[in-house]
Each structure stands twice: as C-alpha cells, then as structure tokens.
Design an enzyme around this catalytic site. Structure first.
Site, PDB file in Angstrom:
ATOM      1  N   ASP A  21      26.955 -21.502  41.322  1.00 37.17           N
ATOM      2  CA  ASP A  21      27.618 -20.360  40.681  1.00 37.17           C
ATOM      3  C   ASP A  21      27.757 -19.152  41.590  1.00 37.17           C
ATOM      4  OD1 ASP A  21      24.855 -19.713  40.752  1.00 37.17           O
ATOM      5  OD2 ASP A  21      25.203 -18.205  39.210  1.00 37.17           O
ATOM      6  N   ASP A  45      22.280 -26.005  42.228  1.00 37.48           N
ATOM      7  CA  ASP A  45      21.634 -24.758  42.603  1.00 37.48           C
ATOM      8  C   ASP A  45      20.639 -24.399  41.499  1.00 37.48           C
ATOM      9  OD1 ASP A  45      21.431 -22.153  43.963  1.00 37.48           O
ATOM     10  OD2 ASP A  45      22.482 -21.388  42.202  1.00 37.48           O
ATOM     11  N   ASP A 102      26.733 -20.124  47.241  1.00 40.00           N
ATOM     12  CA  ASP A 102      27.021 -21.538  47.027  1.00 40.00           C
ATOM     13  C   ASP A 102      28.403 -21.964  47.504  1.00 40.00           C
ATOM     14  OD1 ASP A 102      24.566 -21.567  45.688  1.00 40.00           O
ATOM     15  OD2 ASP A 102      25.513 -21.103  43.775  1.00 40.00           O
TER      16      ASP A 102
HETATM   17  P1  ADP Z   1      18.771 -17.934  45.771  1.00 45.26           P
HETATM   18  O1  ADP Z   1      20.263 -17.730  45.701  1.00 45.26           O
HETATM   19  O2  ADP Z   1      18.397 -19.391  45.633  1.00 45.26           O
HETATM   20  O3  ADP Z   1      17.995 -17.029  44.864  1.00 45.26           O
HETATM   21  P2  ADP Z   1      18.393 -16.200  48.093  1.00 45.26           P
HETATM   22  O4  ADP Z   1      18.604 -16.613  49.507  1.00 45.26           O
HETATM   23  O5  ADP Z   1      19.309 -15.221  47.490  1.00 45.26           O
HETATM   24  O6  ADP Z   1      18.302 -17.561  47.259  1.00 45.26           O
HETATM   25  O7  ADP Z   1      16.916 -15.615  47.962  1.00 45.26           O
HETATM   26  C1  ADP Z   1      15.828 -16.335  48.478  1.00 45.26           C
HETATM   27  C2  ADP Z   1      14.555 -15.583  48.234  1.00 45.26           C
HETATM   28  O8  ADP Z   1      14.532 -14.348  48.965  1.00 45.26           O
HETATM   29  C3  ADP Z   1      14.320 -15.188  46.790  1.00 45.26           C
HETATM   30  O9  ADP Z   1      13.758 -16.223  46.033  1.00 45.26           O
HETATM   31  C4  ADP Z   1      13.369 -14.018  46.951  1.00 45.26           C
HETATM   32  O10 ADP Z   1      12.052 -14.470  47.127  1.00 45.26           O
HETATM   33  C5  ADP Z   1      13.852 -13.359  48.231  1.00 45.26           C
HETATM   34  N1  ADP Z   1      14.774 -12.240  47.931  1.00 45.26           N
HETATM   35  C6  ADP Z   1      16.119 -12.260  48.001  1.00 45.26           C
HETATM   36  N2  ADP Z   1      16.622 -11.054  47.660  1.00 45.26           N
HETATM   37  C7  ADP Z   1      15.565 -10.257  47.352  1.00 45.26           C
HETATM   38  C8  ADP Z   1      15.415  -8.899  46.907  1.00 45.26           C
HETATM   39  N3  ADP Z   1      16.447  -8.080  46.723  1.00 45.26           N
HETATM   40  N4  ADP Z   1      14.157  -8.450  46.694  1.00 45.26           N
HETATM   41  C9  ADP Z   1      13.093  -9.252  46.886  1.00 45.26           C
HETATM   42  N5  ADP Z   1      13.169 -10.531  47.277  1.00 45.26           N
HETATM   43  C10 ADP Z   1      14.373 -11.030  47.511  1.00 45.26           C
HETATM   44 MG    MG Z   2      22.095 -18.754  43.474  1.00 47.54          MG
END
Ligand code: ADP
Ligand code: MG
Length: 320
Positions: free
Chosen positions: A265, A38, A269
């Site tokens: 983590d 990740d 995941d």
């Molecule tokens: P990861 O765990 O790999 O960060 P997520 O699915 O949690 O993946 O998030 C994917 C994308 O969605 C982030 O890279 C971001 O661009 C957007 N994102 C997620 N949560 C937020 C938030 N609270 N505010 C703005 N963008 C967000």
């Molecule tokens: Mg993550």
C-alpha cells in the site's frame, strides 16, 4: 485466454472491486506460487497507536514526551503520527493546570501504561530534521541532537539502551513496534506503538495456503515484532528488517522459485509492486502504489487476493 474470457474475467473482478489493469495480469495471476504481503497497512490496519511509554532512568516523562513530540512532528511515518497524537493529547491535557509528570525526578525507570496522567509543557521546535531510511529520524531540539528509531539505528548511533531493551523486547513480543529515543547520544526512553491485524488477514492467508500458494510477510520492522504478527495472522514466512530500497530485490529473489504476487500500500512498496509478476495495491493505499500495480483492491480487503487468483484460474480454465 480468449478476448471474451478476459472481458468476462475483468468484468467479474470489477463487480467485486477487484480492478485488473491488463489482460496479462489476469492471465499471469493463475499460477502465482508465492504471495508477498507488506506488513504495515496491508496485513495490519496501518493506523498504529501508542501502547506503552518507558523513560530511561533519571528522565522525566514530561521531558521525554516533549522531545519525542518535537522530533517526530515533521515525520509523515504512521508510527510518528501515533507518537505525535499521543504526546499532543498529553500536552493538551496539561495546558491549563501545568501539571508535571508524576514521576519527574525519579531516579529509576518510569513506565506508564493506559491513562496515567502526565504532562508535557512548553513549545519545542526541531531544526535540521532528517530521515534515516529504514531506521527513523533525527533533528536538533534545544541545541541537542535527538534521534528516534529502531534498535539498529540506536546501535549505529552508539546509544546504550541499557534496560530499555527488555521493555522493548516485551512490547515487540506483543506485536508492538518499539521506538527508541536518544538525546546527545544518551537514551531518553522508548515508546511502543502497535497496529492491529485486519479482521480478515488470517482468513485470507489461510485461503491462499489451501490453494497451494506460499505466503511471505515483508517488513522494515524488526524481526521480533514481525514474528509476533506472524503468530496473529498465520503467515508462512517472514522477512524482517528490510530497507525500503531492498524490498524489490527480495521480491526478485523469491521470483527465482516461481511467479510472485506482491501486495502493498505504501510509497515504499511501489518498486516491489512493479518488480513482482503481479503487483497488487490496496485501494486505500498511496497513489504511487496504485499506479505501480497491475491489480487494485478497491475494498482494501485481503480476501480479495485469493479471490483474484481464483478468478484468474477460472478465466484460464474457460479456454482449455
Ligand atoms: P515499514 O514501511 O515496513 O514500516 P520503514 O522502512 O518505513 O518500514 O520503517 C522501518 C523501521 O524504522 C520502523 O519499524 C521503525 O522502527 C523505524 N522508523 C521509521 N520511521 C520512524 C520514525 N519517524 N520514528 C521512529 N522510528 C521510525
Ligand atoms: Mg508499509
């Protein structure tokens, strides 16, 4: 392996903070063909901070940060926490003087890097807050629907990002994650948030490669940012823009080619850790990730991933 070899192997792991939960995991790890990692919190530190703020033309930084703070406040995402900390620090700095953003009323785009002082005044609240999986968040502020998230979310919301896209791409090319904000379907600005690659990530990835193991980074983040992080850590392959619910399916797809270990983590995941032949959780990670894993790295050091595979190989050799 014999019960004695297993006992010796798990014992040796434990002295190095590598907790192996089952004999099966210790045995399976020896012929792992691919290690999937990740990005956020595993390859990177998982403590992002704001590196740049760019307002859309005609938007004041004060107004922009006020909205950004309100809409991100209820989110538990590390990216949101970075935005909140940044916006609150500026709000606090402005509390006494009531100082306004120097670029208020500017007709062109304003960009702030480093310590330019801007102020955010007033107490704003968000209602109807909701998360958009793999995209961002939304909520109503001052009676207007506000959205925060990646370019994909903005596109699905019909928001025209205009010249913000260039600033976002520049930030992404440096390894930062561009977060776009919109109100009533109109772009307000972008906040770039960056996380540092852990000091030992590149070495751990190089060691895995020298052991003949393929390395793959999986992330919900955009392709451009992921490629920049790949440059910094030397990982073999990148799978970006993966929705949280699709991580396990990606692991299953890679497992068609040989055994897969997944290192992660986060809450996101857990299903992928469970699906992998060997699930490896970072000790500093969430309880659910630790519960779903076969191996836990107490030191949260990626060098313990090649070490665990070496330990498994040594354990299997003792019985031959
Ligand atoms: P990861 O765990 O790999 O960060 P997520 O699915 O949690 O993946 O998030 C994917 C994308 O969605 C982030 O890279 C971001 O661009 C957007 N994102 C997620 N949560 C937020 C938030 N609270 N505010 C703005 N963008 C967000
Ligand atoms: Mg993550």
């Amino acid at each position: 392996a014999t019960p004695t070899a297993i006992m010796v192997g798990t014992g040796r792991g434990a002295t190095h903070g590598v907790l192996i939960k089952s004999a099966e995991a210790l045995e399976t790890a020896h012929d792992v063909k691919t290690v999937v990692l990740d990005k956020t919190g595993t390859i990177t530190r998982g403590v992002p901070s704001v590196t740049a703020v760019t307002c859309a033309p005609g938007v004041s930084e004060a107004d922009f940060l006020r909205i950004a703070l309100a809409v991100e406040k209820p989110s538990e995402h590390p990216l949101a926490q970075a935005v909140v900390a940044y916006a609150e620090a500026r709000t606090g700095a402005a509390g006494e003087s009531g100082e306004q953003c120097g670029k208020t009323g500017n007709a062109g785009a304003c960009e702030t890097r480093g310590n330019d002082v801007a102020a955010v005044c007033g107490d704003v609240r968000v209602t109807d807050f909701a998360q958009v999986a793999g995209g961002g968040v939304r909520g109503v502020v001052d009676g207007a629907m506000c959205v925060a998230g990646n370019a994909r979310l903005m596109k699905s919301e019909g928001v025209d990002l205009g010249t913000l896209v260039q600033a976002g791409d520049r930030a992404a090319d440096e390894g930062a994650t561009p977060l776009y904000f919109a109100r009533d379907g109109k772009a307000l600005g972008l906040i770039a948030v960056a996380d540092q690659v852990k000091s030992t990530s590149a070495q751990a990835i190089a060691e895995l490669a020298s052991m003949g193991v393929n390395t793959v980074m999986i992330t919900g983040d955009n392709e451009r940012t992921a490629r920049a992080v790949q440059q910094k850590c030397g990982i073999g392959q990148v799978i970006a823009g993966v929705l949280p619910q699709d991580k396990a399916a990606e692991v299953a797809r890679l497992a068609q080619d040989g055994r897969v270990a997944m290192v992660g983590d986060g809450i996101n995941d857990a299903p992928a850790l469970a699906r992998a032949d060997v699930g490896i959780a970072i000790g500093a990670g969430t309880d659910i990730a630790i519960e779903s894993a076969d191996v836990v790295l107490m030191r949260s050091d990626l060098l313990d991933v090649p070490a665990a595979i070496q330990l498994s190989r040594a354990t299997m050799r003792t019985i031959k």
